[in-house]
Design an enzyme around this catalytic site. Structure first.
Site, PDB file in Angstrom:
ATOM      1  N   ASP A 189      -0.684   1.668  -4.086  1.00  0.00           N
ATOM      2  CA  ASP A 189      -1.532   0.723  -4.822  1.00  0.00           C
ATOM      3  C   ASP A 189      -2.814   1.347  -5.350  1.00  0.00           C
ATOM      4  O   ASP A 189      -3.682   0.645  -5.861  1.00  0.00           O
ATOM      5  CB  ASP A 189      -1.854  -0.495  -3.962  1.00  0.00           C
ATOM      6  N   ASP A 200      -5.387   2.991  -3.856  1.00  0.00           N
ATOM      7  CA  ASP A 200      -6.681   2.967  -3.168  1.00  0.00           C
ATOM      8  C   ASP A 200      -6.898   4.161  -2.243  1.00  0.00           C
ATOM      9  O   ASP A 200      -7.996   4.348  -1.726  1.00  0.00           O
ATOM     10  CB  ASP A 200      -6.886   1.650  -2.408  1.00  0.00           C
ATOM     11  N   ARG A 201      -5.876   4.979  -2.039  1.00  0.00           N
ATOM     12  CA  ARG A 201      -6.025   6.156  -1.186  1.00  0.00           C
ATOM     13  C   ARG A 201      -5.946   7.428  -2.023  1.00  0.00           C
ATOM     14  O   ARG A 201      -5.465   7.415  -3.148  1.00  0.00           O
ATOM     15  CB  ARG A 201      -4.941   6.183  -0.103  1.00  0.00           C
ATOM     16  N   LYS A 258     -11.468   0.541  -1.321  1.00  0.00           N
ATOM     17  CA  LYS A 258     -11.392   1.990  -1.469  1.00  0.00           C
ATOM     18  C   LYS A 258     -10.696   2.295  -2.780  1.00  0.00           C
ATOM     19  O   LYS A 258      -9.972   1.465  -3.318  1.00  0.00           O
ATOM     20  CB  LYS A 258     -10.680   2.635  -0.277  1.00  0.00           C
ATOM     21  N   SER A 269       0.814  -1.216   0.000  1.00  0.00           N
ATOM     22  CA  SER A 269       0.000   0.000   0.000  1.00  0.00           C
ATOM     23  C   SER A 269       0.848   1.267   0.000  1.00  0.00           C
ATOM     24  O   SER A 269       1.654   1.481  -0.902  1.00  0.00           O
ATOM     25  CB  SER A 269      -0.963  -0.018   1.186  1.00  0.00           C
ATOM     26  N   HIS A 270       0.691   2.081   1.006  1.00  0.00           N
ATOM     27  CA  HIS A 270       1.331   3.398   1.068  1.00  0.00           C
ATOM     28  C   HIS A 270       2.727   3.342   1.667  1.00  0.00           C
ATOM     29  O   HIS A 270       3.347   4.395   1.871  1.00  0.00           O
ATOM     30  CB  HIS A 270       0.465   4.338   1.908  1.00  0.00           C
ATOM     31  N   ASP A 319      -1.875   6.801  -3.649  1.00  0.00           N
ATOM     32  CA  ASP A 319      -0.790   6.110  -2.950  1.00  0.00           C
ATOM     33  C   ASP A 319      -0.211   4.972  -3.770  1.00  0.00           C
ATOM     34  O   ASP A 319      -0.472   4.838  -4.963  1.00  0.00           O
ATOM     35  CB  ASP A 319      -1.287   5.597  -1.600  1.00  0.00           C
TER      36      ASP A 319
END
Length: 616
Positions: free
Chosen positions: A341, A343-344, A439, A174-175, A339
């Site tokens: 991946d 999703d943010r 998300k 992720s982030h 971010d």
């Protein structure tokens, strides 16, 4: 290894390949010794080419490989995350993937289709080859994998749903930063595109503690650089364009003509920072090629294995380049970042930051009139417990069902599948809806562009545009402002962080309504617990809350999304109905509560930290 070889013991070591090319060029090393049984079927060494169907022989060789349990493979709220060097250790990734198959019912994967993709970070390409071979070894029928191994987390969910796949693997931390010294992660999403529930992740962990073999198909590495299909017997791998299915879905959700009209205006400035992460693969096809934004409106648009030595977390600290541009006098009207991946999201106006808590509330309040997907109105709204109560007020005014859930997108999935939820969000820069079960950063950006486009559709050239700040301040005037901030203390020593949470739980157990905390009177204190209204499952110990009689809140959590140490998060919120006070800086408005939070928790004593790593 030919099928004529009689009886051996096989031992596979999964590590980064450094030798000469072989059928196992992803780094699966083989040594053999005589006198053991081996299921042996011939393997082909064909490879795919662009747009072609390449067929191997009718059967593939499946090997049962001895292994031993490896400690530390319990998943967090978003899968298993560790330093990449941990995943590159012998059998580390392979054990977890096999444990996953051992945890699923046969009908969920045998002869089924699974999706595979990731954020482009270091080790993804090698990991993809390992996952494909273990999937084939366990009887999966087909793998759909993004070109170069690229698929954003929202796109994986979208592809699962469109192609009616049984699930999918997401290779991402992720982030968190990427590269040889940083982070890697893996998670599994189920057939509706949602993250696997705890009933499955708990089984996976249990199976990692008892695993004794890994089933691997002896097939060559798949060419991930070209779209096409490669077949080995009844098993096939289709390399797909990572953007097309997702873009098609976005065109169904939003009015692209409306957005195109905004982005084509000479008096509207737009900037999107992909942070050298996965949305770099989506930004140009969507914003530039389809919606007509200027090519130079995309910043850091090339996905890199180490994210350009950056930290792909879209907040005011790590997306500083975008923030600096947006806070110039001549900065763009609208800016956003996503971010690692995809999703943010972070949303900014010129010299104006939109908190994630406000963002989801404003999207919900404007969705029916601005976004075609919600033309009939949202079914319900939900937020994670630490997220501010702004969304609650929208739900109340619109008379919509409302849900407060623990942190973790999987908790929204059941509500969506049951038809109870349309729009939801987390204060950790996550926003989304029931168009998928993750998300979705680009979705949130398109939602904001839709709101601005709708508000400005009758604004003539030369007239003042309705700005991001105008939309937010109008919302505050209608619903009141929830001042909100989060303090992150990253990579704290786990022992001290855990002791702090236990100390707070002890305070909670002895607390009584009406107790004074400085100038605040306690309404209640607890350790948040959630009972899912759909399946009755219970999630406990989800965050220590102190809620005061004026609606103010202080919340303490340990985050499960890092790969090392513990991240302590403190959330501070205060509601202000007085319009004359809405322009006060959040850190000033919240200072008494922030001081109270630090005092009550004794954070400095337990962690040794003087200052937070990130403030949002």
């Amino acid at each position: 290894m030919a099928s004529t070889c009689a009886r051996f013991d096989t031992v596979f070591l999964f590590s980064r390949f450094t030798g000469n090319a072989s059928p196992f060029s992803s780094g699966i090393h083989l040594r053999t010794k005589p006198n053991s049984r081996l299921q042996s079927i011939t393997a082909s060494s064909s490879s795919s080419s662009s747009g072609a169907i390449v067929a191997g022989t009718d059967a593939i060789e499946i090997k049962s490989l001895p292994t031993k349990p490896i400690e530390g493979q319990k998943t967090g709220t978003s899968g298993l995350r560790k330093k990449v060097k941990v995943f590159m250790q012998d059998n580390y990734l392979a054990n977890w993937i096999q444990a996953l198959f051992n945890s699923l019912p046969l009908e969920d994967y045998r002869n089924a289709t699974l999706v595979l993709g990731g954020d482009g970070r270091y080790f993804n390409k090698e990991a993809a080859q390992i996952i494909i071979k273990i999937a084939a070894g366990n009887g999966v029928g087909k793998i759909l994998v993004g070109k170069e191994g690229i698929l954003s987390t929202p796109a994986v969910s979208a592809v699962i749903r469109k192609r009616k796949a049984n699930g999918g693997f997401i290779m991402s931390a992720s982030h968190n930063p990427g590269g040889p010294e940083y982070d890697w992660g893996i998670k599994f999403n189920y057939s509706s595109g949602q993250p696997a529930p705890e009933t499955i992740t708990d089984k996976i962990y249990g199976n990692t503690l008892s695993i004794s073999e890994i089933k691997v198909a002896e097939i060559p590495d798949i060419d991930l650089a070209h779209v096409g299909v490669t077949k080995y017997g009844k098993f096939s791998v289709e390399v797909v364009d990572p953007v097309s299915d997702y873009l098609e879905l976005m065109e169904d959700v939003f009015d692209f003509d409306l957005i195109r009209g905004l982005l084509s205006r000479s008096d509207f400035g737009f900037m999107f920072d992909a942070m050298h992460a996965v949305t770099g693969a989506y930004a140009k096809p969507i914003f530039v090629d389809t919606l007509g934004a200027k090519p130079d409106s995309i910043s850091n648009g090339v996905p890199l294995e180490d994210f350009g030595h950056g930290h792909p977390d879209p907040n005011l600290t790590y997306a500083k380049d975008l923030v600096d541009v947006m806070y110039r006098d001549d900065g763009p009207d609208f800016g956003a970042a996503s971010d690692g991946d995809g999703d943010r999201n972070m949303v900014l106006g010129n010299k104006f930051f939109v908190t994630p808590s406000d963002s989801v509330a404003i999207i919900a309040a404007n969705a029916q009139e601005a976004i075609p997907y919600f033309r009939a109105g949202p079914k319900g709204l939900a937020r994670s417990m630490p997220t501010s109560g702004a969304l609650d007020r929208v739900a109340e005014k619109l008379k919509l069902p409302f849900f407060e859930v623990p942190t973790g997108w999987k908790f929204f999935g059941n509500l969506m599948d049951a038809g109870k939820l349309s729009i939801c969000g987390e204060e950790s820069f996550g926003t989304g809806s029931d168009h998928i079960r993750e998300k979705d950063g680009i979705w949130a950006v398109l939602a904001w562009l839709s709101i601005l486009a709708h508000r400005n559709k009758d604004t003539k050239p030369g007239d003042k545009l309705v700005s991001v700040a105008d939309v937010v301040k109008e919302y505050w005037a209608t619903y009141g402002r929830n001042f909100f901030s989060r303090y992150d203390y990253e990579e704290c020593e786990s022992e001290g962080a855990n002791k702090m949470i236990e100390y707070l739980r002890d305070i909670v157990s002895k607390s009584k309504a009406g107790e004074s905390y400085g100038n605040y009177a306690l309404q209640f204190a607890d350790d948040f617990s959630y009972t899912d209204p759909v399946d009755g499952s219970v999630a406990s110990k989800q965050g220590v809350r102190f809620v005061f009689t004026d609606g103010s809140r202080i919340i303490f959590r340990l985050s499960g999304t890092g790969s090392a140490g513990a991240t302590v998060r403190i959330y501070i919120e205060q509601f202000e109905p007085d319009v004359s006070k809405h322009d006060v800086d959040a850190q000033i408005a919240l200072k008494p509560l922030i001081d109270l939070a630090l005092s009550v928790s004794k954070l400095k004593d337990f962690t040794g930290r003087e200052k937070p790593t990130v403030i949002t």
